[in-house]
Write a protein that holds these residues in place. Structure first.
Motif, PDB file in Angstrom:
ATOM      1  N   GLY A 133      47.711  53.521  45.728  1.00 19.39           N
ATOM      2  CA  GLY A 133      46.985  54.399  44.791  1.00 19.39           C
ATOM      3  C   GLY A 133      45.702  53.739  44.336  1.00 19.39           C
ATOM      4  O   GLY A 133      45.100  52.928  45.043  1.00 19.39           O
ATOM      5  N   LEU A 134      45.290  54.093  43.120  1.00 16.14           N
ATOM      6  CA  LEU A 134      44.016  53.611  42.577  1.00 16.14           C
ATOM      7  C   LEU A 134      43.898  52.089  42.624  1.00 16.14           C
ATOM      8  O   LEU A 134      42.916  51.538  43.128  1.00 16.14           O
ATOM      9  N   ILE A 135      44.907  51.396  42.107  1.00 20.61           N
ATOM     10  CA  ILE A 135      44.818  49.940  41.973  1.00 20.61           C
ATOM     11  C   ILE A 135      45.055  49.242  43.316  1.00 20.61           C
ATOM     12  O   ILE A 135      44.392  48.268  43.647  1.00 20.61           O
ATOM     13  N   ASP A 176      52.788  52.467  51.640  1.00 17.36           N
ATOM     14  CA  ASP A 176      53.109  53.453  50.603  1.00 17.36           C
ATOM     15  C   ASP A 176      54.296  54.266  51.089  1.00 17.36           C
ATOM     16  O   ASP A 176      54.512  54.395  52.294  1.00 17.36           O
ATOM     17  N   THR A 177      55.062  54.816  50.135  1.00 18.98           N
ATOM     18  CA  THR A 177      56.192  55.655  50.534  1.00 18.98           C
ATOM     19  C   THR A 177      55.789  57.116  50.655  1.00 18.98           C
ATOM     20  O   THR A 177      56.485  57.914  51.281  1.00 18.98           O
ATOM     21  N   GLN A 200      49.358  58.904  51.919  1.00 26.51           N
ATOM     22  CA  GLN A 200      48.657  58.060  50.935  1.00 26.51           C
ATOM     23  C   GLN A 200      47.874  56.922  51.600  1.00 26.51           C
ATOM     24  O   GLN A 200      46.751  56.624  51.208  1.00 26.51           O
ATOM     25  N   GLU A 216      53.783  52.808  37.109  1.00 22.51           N
ATOM     26  CA  GLU A 216      54.284  51.996  36.003  1.00 22.51           C
ATOM     27  C   GLU A 216      55.609  52.543  35.463  1.00 22.51           C
ATOM     28  O   GLU A 216      55.661  53.170  34.406  1.00 22.51           O
ATOM     29  N   LYS A 274      59.892  49.636  39.592  1.00 21.53           N
ATOM     30  CA  LYS A 274      59.513  48.234  39.846  1.00 21.53           C
ATOM     31  C   LYS A 274      60.761  47.440  40.276  1.00 21.53           C
ATOM     32  O   LYS A 274      60.706  46.620  41.183  1.00 21.53           O
ATOM     33  N   SER A 332      51.159  44.255  39.697  1.00 19.54           N
ATOM     34  CA  SER A 332      49.962  44.678  38.952  1.00 19.54           C
ATOM     35  C   SER A 332      50.317  45.241  37.578  1.00 19.54           C
ATOM     36  O   SER A 332      49.418  45.684  36.851  1.00 19.54           O
ATOM     37  N   SER A 345      50.883  46.582  33.943  1.00 16.03           N
ATOM     38  CA  SER A 345      50.128  46.282  32.725  1.00 16.03           C
ATOM     39  C   SER A 345      51.039  46.139  31.512  1.00 16.03           C
ATOM     40  O   SER A 345      50.579  45.680  30.466  1.00 16.03           O
ATOM     41  N   ASN A 351      40.827  47.594  35.005  1.00 13.58           N
ATOM     42  CA  ASN A 351      40.153  48.674  35.714  1.00 13.58           C
ATOM     43  C   ASN A 351      38.681  48.802  35.291  1.00 13.58           C
ATOM     44  O   ASN A 351      38.419  48.790  34.100  1.00 13.58           O
TER      45      ASN A 351
HETATM   46  P1  NAI Z   1      48.808  55.296  41.273  1.00 10.24           P
HETATM   47  O1  NAI Z   1      49.726  56.363  40.826  1.00 10.24           O
HETATM   48  O2  NAI Z   1      47.364  55.616  41.483  1.00 10.24           O
HETATM   49  O3  NAI Z   1      49.355  54.651  42.631  1.00 10.24           O
HETATM   50  C1  NAI Z   1      50.691  54.327  42.848  1.00 10.24           C
HETATM   51  C2  NAI Z   1      51.002  54.444  44.330  1.00 10.24           C
HETATM   52  O4  NAI Z   1      52.298  53.906  44.576  1.00 10.24           O
HETATM   53  C3  NAI Z   1      50.990  55.865  44.853  1.00 10.24           C
HETATM   54  O5  NAI Z   1      50.195  55.936  46.020  1.00 10.24           O
HETATM   55  C4  NAI Z   1      52.462  56.140  45.193  1.00 10.24           C
HETATM   56  O6  NAI Z   1      52.637  57.019  46.287  1.00 10.24           O
HETATM   57  C5  NAI Z   1      52.943  54.743  45.535  1.00 10.24           C
HETATM   58  N1  NAI Z   1      54.389  54.532  45.464  1.00 10.24           N
HETATM   59  C6  NAI Z   1      55.307  55.149  44.683  1.00 10.24           C
HETATM   60  N2  NAI Z   1      56.539  54.624  44.918  1.00 10.24           N
HETATM   61  C7  NAI Z   1      56.388  53.650  45.839  1.00 10.24           C
HETATM   62  C8  NAI Z   1      57.286  52.744  46.486  1.00 10.24           C
HETATM   63  N3  NAI Z   1      58.584  52.718  46.192  1.00 10.24           N
HETATM   64  N4  NAI Z   1      56.779  51.877  47.397  1.00 10.24           N
HETATM   65  C9  NAI Z   1      55.456  51.878  47.709  1.00 10.24           C
HETATM   66  N5  NAI Z   1      54.570  52.731  47.122  1.00 10.24           N
HETATM   67  C10 NAI Z   1      55.021  53.588  46.204  1.00 10.24           C
HETATM   68  O7  NAI Z   1      48.961  54.110  40.196  1.00 10.24           O
HETATM   69  P2  NAI Z   1      47.890  52.976  39.811  1.00 10.24           P
HETATM   70  O8  NAI Z   1      47.021  53.466  38.729  1.00 10.24           O
HETATM   71  O9  NAI Z   1      47.278  52.458  41.042  1.00 10.24           O
HETATM   72  O10 NAI Z   1      48.845  51.865  39.148  1.00 10.24           O
HETATM   73  C11 NAI Z   1      49.606  50.957  39.916  1.00 10.24           C
HETATM   74  C12 NAI Z   1      49.998  49.780  39.052  1.00 10.24           C
HETATM   75  O11 NAI Z   1      48.819  49.115  38.579  1.00 10.24           O
HETATM   76  C13 NAI Z   1      50.807  50.140  37.822  1.00 10.24           C
HETATM   77  O12 NAI Z   1      51.773  49.153  37.583  1.00 10.24           O
HETATM   78  C14 NAI Z   1      49.762  50.111  36.712  1.00 10.24           C
HETATM   79  O13 NAI Z   1      50.312  49.803  35.446  1.00 10.24           O
HETATM   80  C15 NAI Z   1      48.893  48.959  37.189  1.00 10.24           C
HETATM   81  N6  NAI Z   1      47.545  48.965  36.620  1.00 10.24           N
HETATM   82  C16 NAI Z   1      46.820  50.135  36.578  1.00 10.24           C
HETATM   83  C17 NAI Z   1      45.555  50.147  36.024  1.00 10.24           C
HETATM   84  C18 NAI Z   1      44.789  51.425  35.975  1.00 10.24           C
HETATM   85  O14 NAI Z   1      43.775  51.464  35.265  1.00 10.24           O
HETATM   86  N7  NAI Z   1      45.169  52.468  36.700  1.00 10.24           N
HETATM   87  C19 NAI Z   1      44.946  48.932  35.483  1.00 10.24           C
HETATM   88  C20 NAI Z   1      45.774  47.740  35.607  1.00 10.24           C
HETATM   89  C21 NAI Z   1      47.025  47.781  36.149  1.00 10.24           C
END
Ligand code: NAI
Length: 317
Positions: free
Chosen positions: A15-17, A36-37, A41, A97, A102, A122, A124, A148
């Motif tokens: 995803g984003l991060i 990714d699952t 994605q 998150e 996790k 990652s 938070s 971010n």
């Molecule tokens: P997101 O929702 O954009 O991306 C998450 C990705 O994980 C998605 O592509 C989803 O399909 C995938 N996913 C779901 N289950 C999975 C699995 N079992 N195995 C592999 N992939 C799987 O979320 P984002 O924003 O990228 O956040 C990810 C982590 O980074 C979280 O822990 C968040 O707290 C942390 N974080 C996010 C920040 C932000 O500003 N968005 C800043 C700092 C940390």
């Protein structure tokens, strides 16, 4: 960043991060495998990364010494976790998150990784021991918490569990420095890590100033953006104090009583609920309607880009 790395990094969650991390690692010459699952994605991540890299290259903002094409070639994708982690020295977990998720992901990583692979999250908000308890890999688990957007905000908080081995922390620090980020390592895990604890202390006082009718939302934000924030992009509150007197000892002598007296008037932690939520939200929406958040985020990122460029120039001169 050096371009001689041939080590492999696995990214779990695209995803984003996960996308941001992939770009940071590739810029330093690491091989990166995205996993990714969710079907589609990984492919959409790769498409977006390619576009972003090309845009950055055009704007002369691409990190590292490799071209966008060379960096993109270092990134591959897979729908198999085993393939993602195979021969990787470091895994960066970036799934949503949720603690239950996790836990599942780390128990899967426990099964498919060897004793020399670092497992970094990652997250938070969760303490690393919360999702690694009971797993054999616990001594290889750390949090590497980005801010971010990580491409322009270099801080990474490294947080060990009570049993994380020191080589794991040291190597994580080295990798973060190598990719051009600025790591800080907490000696022990603590809720909110450091960044959010400080951020919440600021948010508490801002909230209370608004609640007491001392300032409106716009002016509270101005105190930071036009005041404290101007300094904080270059020096922290500690060095600020050091410079604001003849050194820190002198600062404490001069200001300890007045500082303490002011702090005694601070109110307890607000609950961030009740009528004030809507009031603050309405004031914010007047300036930036919900429909325009995306545009405002783009503006923020472009400001951060310019600030990052300025800081780099200053550091180099
Ligand atoms: P997101 O929702 O954009 O991306 C998450 C990705 O994980 C998605 O592509 C989803 O399909 C995938 N996913 C779901 N289950 C999975 C699995 N079992 N195995 C592999 N992939 C799987 O979320 P984002 O924003 O990228 O956040 C990810 C982590 O980074 C979280 O822990 C968040 O707290 C942390 N974080 C996010 C920040 C932000 O500003 N968005 C800043 C700092 C940390």
């Amino acid at each position: 960043a050096n371009s001689g790395n041939r080590d492999k990094i696995g990214i779990v969650g695209s995803g984003l991060i996960g996308r941001s991390w992939a770009m940071l690692f590739a810029a330093a010459g690491y091989h990166v495998t995205l996993y990714d699952t969710e079907s589609g994605q990984v492919e959409s991540a790769k498409r977006e990364i390619r576009l972003q890299m090309e845009r950055l290259e055009k704007d002369k903002l691409l990190r590292g010494t490799l071209t966008a094409d060379q960096q993109f070639e270092l990134i591959s994708g897979t729908s198999s976790l085993a393939e993602c982690v195979k021969d990787a020295v470091y895994i960066q977990e970036c799934v949503p998150e949720r603690l239950d998720l996790k836990k599942v992901v780390f128990s899967e990583l426990d099964k498919v990784t060897g004793s020399r692979t670092i497992l970094a999250s990652s997250t938070s908000t969760f303490l690393p021991s919360q999702f690694s308890d009971g797993l054999a890999c616990k001594s290889r688990v750390v949090v590497a918490h980005p801010v971010n957007p990580p491409y322009y905000v270099p801080l990474v908080e490294i947080v060990p569990t009570p049993v994380t081995e020191s080589w794991v922390v040291d190597t994580t620090q080295t990798i973060m420095t190598r990719i051009g980020q600025s790591p800080v390592t907490l000696k022990r895990e603590i809720p909110g890590f450091a960044l959010n604890r400080i951020q919440y202390a600021i948010l508490n006082e801002c909230w209370n100033l608004i609640e007491d009718g001392v300032l409106n939302v716009e002016d509270v934000d101005k105190v930071m953006s036009e005041g404290l924030g101007m300094r904080y992009a270059f020096l922290g509150p500690m060095e600020t104090a050091h410079l604001n007197a003849e050194g820190m000892e002198n600062y404490c002598e001069r200001y300890c009583n007045s500082m303490y007296a002011v702090c005694q008037t601070m109110k307890p932690t607000p609950k961030f609920e009740g009528r004030l939520v809507k009031e603050i939200s309405d004031q914010l929406s007047e300036r930036t309607p919900i429909g325009e958040l995306q545009a405002r985020r783009a503006w923020r990122d472009s400001c951060l880009t310019k600030l990052a460029t300025l800081k780099k120039e200053i550091a180099e001169n």
